[in-house]
Design an enzyme around this catalytic site. Structure first.
Site, PDB file in Angstrom:
ATOM      1  N   HIS A 145       0.790  -1.050   0.070  1.00 10.64           N
ATOM      2  CA  HIS A 145      -0.017  -0.011   0.049  1.00 10.64           C
ATOM      3  C   HIS A 145       0.929   1.158   0.089  1.00 10.64           C
ATOM      4  O   HIS A 145       0.442   2.192  -0.770  1.00 10.64           O
ATOM      5  CB  HIS A 145      -0.941   0.170   1.205  1.00 10.64           C
ATOM      6  CG  HIS A 145      -2.044  -1.010   1.342  1.00 10.64           C
ATOM      7  ND1 HIS A 145      -2.167  -1.683   2.520  1.00 10.64           N
ATOM      8  CD2 HIS A 145      -3.001  -1.194   0.441  1.00 10.64           C
ATOM      9  CE1 HIS A 145      -3.075  -2.630   2.269  1.00 10.64           C
ATOM     10  NE2 HIS A 145      -3.488  -2.401   1.120  1.00 10.64           N
TER      11      HIS A 145
ATOM     12  N   LYS B 101     -18.733  -6.397   7.987  1.00  6.61           N
ATOM     13  CA  LYS B 101     -17.454  -7.003   8.045  1.00  6.61           C
ATOM     14  C   LYS B 101     -16.568  -6.848   9.524  1.00  6.61           C
ATOM     15  O   LYS B 101     -16.492  -5.513   9.806  1.00  6.61           O
ATOM     16  CB  LYS B 101     -16.540  -6.835   6.847  1.00  6.61           C
ATOM     17  CG  LYS B 101     -17.089  -7.394   5.743  1.00  6.61           C
ATOM     18  CD  LYS B 101     -15.900  -7.172   4.508  1.00  6.61           C
ATOM     19  CE  LYS B 101     -14.597  -7.801   4.477  1.00  6.61           C
ATOM     20  NZ  LYS B 101     -13.821  -7.499   3.318  1.00  6.61           N
TER      21      LYS B 101
ATOM     22  N   ARG C 180      -1.786  -5.970  -8.510  1.00  7.14           N
ATOM     23  CA  ARG C 180      -0.623  -6.775  -8.154  1.00  7.14           C
ATOM     24  C   ARG C 180      -0.558  -8.104  -9.016  1.00  7.14           C
ATOM     25  O   ARG C 180       0.594  -8.524  -9.484  1.00  7.14           O
ATOM     26  CB  ARG C 180      -0.965  -7.519  -6.775  1.00  7.14           C
ATOM     27  CG  ARG C 180      -0.940  -6.529  -5.736  1.00  7.14           C
ATOM     28  CD  ARG C 180      -1.118  -7.196  -4.411  1.00  7.14           C
ATOM     29  NE  ARG C 180      -2.441  -7.560  -4.576  1.00  7.14           N
ATOM     30  CZ  ARG C 180      -2.832  -8.706  -3.851  1.00  7.14           C
ATOM     31  NH1 ARG C 180      -2.347  -9.277  -3.031  1.00  7.14           N
ATOM     32  NH2 ARG C 180      -4.356  -8.833  -4.027  1.00  7.14           N
TER      33      ARG C 180
ATOM     34  N   SER D  28      -3.294  -7.605   2.572  1.00  7.62           N
ATOM     35  CA  SER D  28      -3.647  -7.309   3.898  1.00  7.62           C
ATOM     36  C   SER D  28      -4.319  -8.788   4.292  1.00  7.62           C
ATOM     37  O   SER D  28      -4.339  -9.151   5.385  1.00  7.62           O
ATOM     38  CB  SER D  28      -4.814  -6.245   3.934  1.00  7.62           C
ATOM     39  OG  SER D  28      -4.345  -4.890   3.868  1.00  7.62           O
TER      40      SER D  28
END
Length: 153
Positions: free
Chosen positions: A17, A41, A90, A128
């Site tokens: 990040h 969440k 990514r 993450s």
């Protein structure tokens, strides 16, 4: 003034990040790091902890502003005057996923552009989700996270 939003959960923030954000700073006058809040969440860190962590990580970057938000990301972009949304890529699957979201965002708000920044090879495996899993099993995540973020775990 060119203003961008770098949205994400940042639960927790990773070196990947940080790399994407730092590489985007020359492109914009102001960059908001937007912590997307999903009330359904349960995260590893609270939203408040993530805000504090990100402020510590980017304390020496005057162009960076950390803020939490809820709702559609494009609506939040409009509310802060951001004409650009930064997204890190990514893998090929990230690209497909991000492309679909960018196209939907463009349909909702055509004036907001998505900017894709490709991850450096050394960061392409860091996410993450993986870092959270390592933390849950008491693994050492110091190589994946900025040193300023470690105290928040």
């Amino acid at each position: 003034m060119k203003t961008a939003l770098f949205p994400g959960s940042f639960d927790p923030v990773t070196k990947a990040h940080v790399d994407i954000l730092k590489r985007s700073l020359d492109l914009f006058d102001k960059v908001y790091v937007g912590i997307g809040v999903n009330s359904t969440k349960q995260g590893l860190l609270t939203v408040g902890q993530r805000e504090e962590m990100l402020r510590a990580v980017f304390a020496n970057e005057p162009k960076v502003h950390v803020i939490a938000y809820e709702g559609l990301t494009v609506n939040f972009c409009k509310s802060i005057g951001a004409g650009y949304m930064i997204r890190g890529i990514r893998t090929v699957s990230d690209f497909e996923y991000e492309k679909a979201i960018a196209q939907m965002n463009h349909a909702l708000e055509p004036e907001i552009e998505s900017i894709f920044i490709v991850s450096k090879p050394g960061y392409s495996s860091i996410s993450s989700s993986i870092v959270r899993e390592i933390i849950r099993y008491n693994g050492d995540v110091t190589q994946f996270m900025p040193k300023e973020a470690i105290p928040y775990l």
